[in-house]
Design an enzyme around this catalytic site. Sequence first.
Site, short mmCIF file in Angstrom:
data_model
loop_
_atom_site.label_atom_id
_atom_site.label_comp_id
_atom_site.label_asym_id
_atom_site.label_seq_id
_atom_site.Cartn_x
_atom_site.Cartn_y
_atom_site.Cartn_z
N ALA A 193 0.84 -1.21 0.00
CA ALA A 193 0.00 0.00 0.00
C ALA A 193 0.87 1.25 0.00
O ALA A 193 1.85 1.33 0.73
CB ALA A 193 -0.89 0.01 1.23
N TYR B 151 7.48 11.04 -5.24
CA TYR B 151 7.13 9.61 -5.17
C TYR B 151 8.39 8.77 -4.93
O TYR B 151 8.50 8.01 -3.97
CB TYR B 151 6.40 9.19 -6.45
N LYS C 236 9.79 6.77 -1.41
CA LYS C 236 10.12 5.33 -1.42
C LYS C 236 11.57 5.13 -0.97
O LYS C 236 11.88 4.20 -0.22
CB LYS C 236 9.89 4.74 -2.82
N THR D 39 -2.06 9.72 -26.58
CA THR D 39 -0.97 10.57 -27.04
C THR D 39 0.35 9.90 -26.70
O THR D 39 0.54 9.43 -25.57
CB THR D 39 -1.01 11.95 -26.32
N ARG E 245 6.51 14.25 -21.84
CA ARG E 245 5.90 14.42 -20.52
C ARG E 245 7.03 14.78 -19.54
O ARG E 245 8.08 14.14 -19.55
CB ARG E 245 5.24 13.10 -20.11
N1 UFG Z 1 3.35 7.21 -22.22
C1 UFG Z 1 2.78 7.74 -23.38
N2 UFG Z 1 1.42 7.95 -23.37
C2 UFG Z 1 0.63 7.66 -22.30
C3 UFG Z 1 1.21 7.11 -21.15
C4 UFG Z 1 2.58 6.90 -21.15
O1 UFG Z 1 3.47 8.01 -24.35
O2 UFG Z 1 -0.59 7.88 -22.37
C5 UFG Z 1 4.79 6.95 -22.21
C6 UFG Z 1 5.51 7.70 -21.10
O3 UFG Z 1 5.86 8.99 -21.54
C7 UFG Z 1 6.70 6.78 -20.84
C8 UFG Z 1 6.16 5.38 -21.14
O4 UFG Z 1 4.99 5.59 -21.92
O5 UFG Z 1 7.71 7.07 -21.76
C9 UFG Z 1 5.79 4.62 -19.89
O6 UFG Z 1 4.95 5.44 -19.09
P1 UFG Z 1 4.14 4.89 -17.84
O7 UFG Z 1 3.37 6.04 -17.29
O8 UFG Z 1 3.39 3.67 -18.21
O9 UFG Z 1 5.26 4.43 -16.82
P2 UFG Z 1 6.51 5.25 -16.21
O10 UFG Z 1 7.72 4.69 -16.82
O11 UFG Z 1 6.34 6.70 -16.28
O12 UFG Z 1 6.34 4.92 -14.67
C10 UFG Z 1 6.67 3.69 -14.11
C11 UFG Z 1 5.80 3.43 -12.91
C12 UFG Z 1 6.05 4.46 -11.86
C13 UFG Z 1 7.53 4.48 -11.54
C14 UFG Z 1 8.35 4.64 -12.79
C15 UFG Z 1 9.79 4.47 -12.49
O13 UFG Z 1 4.45 3.45 -13.28
O14 UFG Z 1 5.33 4.16 -10.70
O15 UFG Z 1 8.00 3.67 -13.75
O16 UFG Z 1 10.49 5.44 -13.15
F1 UFG Z 1 7.79 5.49 -10.72
#
Ligand code: UFG
Length: 332
Positions: free
Chosen positions: A74, A141, A145, A203, A285
């Site tokens: 959690a 975040y 952690k 996107t 992003r």
């Molecule tokens: N992305 C898109 N479009 C979207 C969503 C994501 O292009 O609608 C891209 C993001 O820019 C990124 C990749 O897809 O390049 C992965 O994105 P996610 O949001 O799925 O995952 P993240 O890598 O950002 O995040 C994950 C975990 C987090 C953790 C992180 C560690 O979800 O909890 O890895 O860096 F913190």
Amino acid sequence: MRVLVTGGAGYVGSVSVEALVAAGHDVLVLDDLSRGHRDALPGGVRLVEGSYGDPAIVGQLLANTPVDAVLHCAARSLVGESVSDPALYYRENVAGGVAFLEVLREAGVRRLVFSSTAAVYGTPASVPIREDAVLAPINPYGETKRTFEGALRWYAAAYGLRSVSLRYFNVAGASGRNGEVHAPETHLIPNVLAAAEGRAALTVFGIDYPTPDGTCIRDYLHVEDLARAHLLALEATSPGDRVGVGAGALAINLGNGGGFSVREVLAAAETVVGRPIPHAFGERRAGDPPVLVADAGRAGEILGWRAQHRDIVEIVASAWAWRQAHPDGYRA
Ligand code: UFG
């Protein structure tokens, strides 16, 4: 063994509960259902509704039902939310987490597995990332952690708490029973599949990264592989077990060991659904490192664990199958 799983009604927690039950363990779930789903729990698993950060609830629970070990899933876990509301993350992940540790200490619970994250590394200097890389989180975040991991190290030395912090990379996919439902949803694979269903516009965030196809590369890990690692890590915290976990606190990366770009994930999803998925290309992003891939060697050496679902088409297909079977997500 009897295991208390915090966040056991959430995505990662619920699939881990399934694995623990299947392995014959006695499971007790503590979840405030703020983001978890009652329906995610298999029949026969007891749910205590409440927060791990509430000493009265946890103290009572442990007095009634002593446990051998804790799986602490959690937490607040949205990067963007952590940047806009860091107080929430410090309050819950750090203050709530330490209050939880205090009750565990008083109750004599000495074994804990913690859901940590690749976000503790920030933007790594090199990939694949090893556990001894510098920890330099770039958002609250990851910072919260890392802070909790730090507490586990000091508690090991002073109080004999044996712990494993599992640093997850990008968890994805579904079991037959449980899948990923977040509100809001920010993760790539659910967003891609929602676009395939015509429910949301997709996107692609940034196509000018220094990667072969210009989109970010991530290490996607099937949630059932993750659940298996939880089981192995819990076993490894038993006194005198291999690992040297017996002596303290250990951090272990969990990843596929390979990376897939956003475009590759999209192509895999198009293969799975059998049609093109509408998408647009947008700006980067904020806070997205170009490449995050784990060196998962330590998980192999210490836990004997290796990801089994390594094919991105297979991972996406399991997520798709779950969505098809649960078009409205969880009812409750
Ligand atoms: N992305 C898109 N479009 C979207 C969503 C994501 O292009 O609608 C891209 C993001 O820019 C990124 C990749 O897809 O390049 C992965 O994105 P996610 O949001 O799925 O995952 P993240 O890598 O950002 O995040 C994950 C975990 C987090 C953790 C992180 C560690 O979800 O909890 O890895 O860096 F913190």
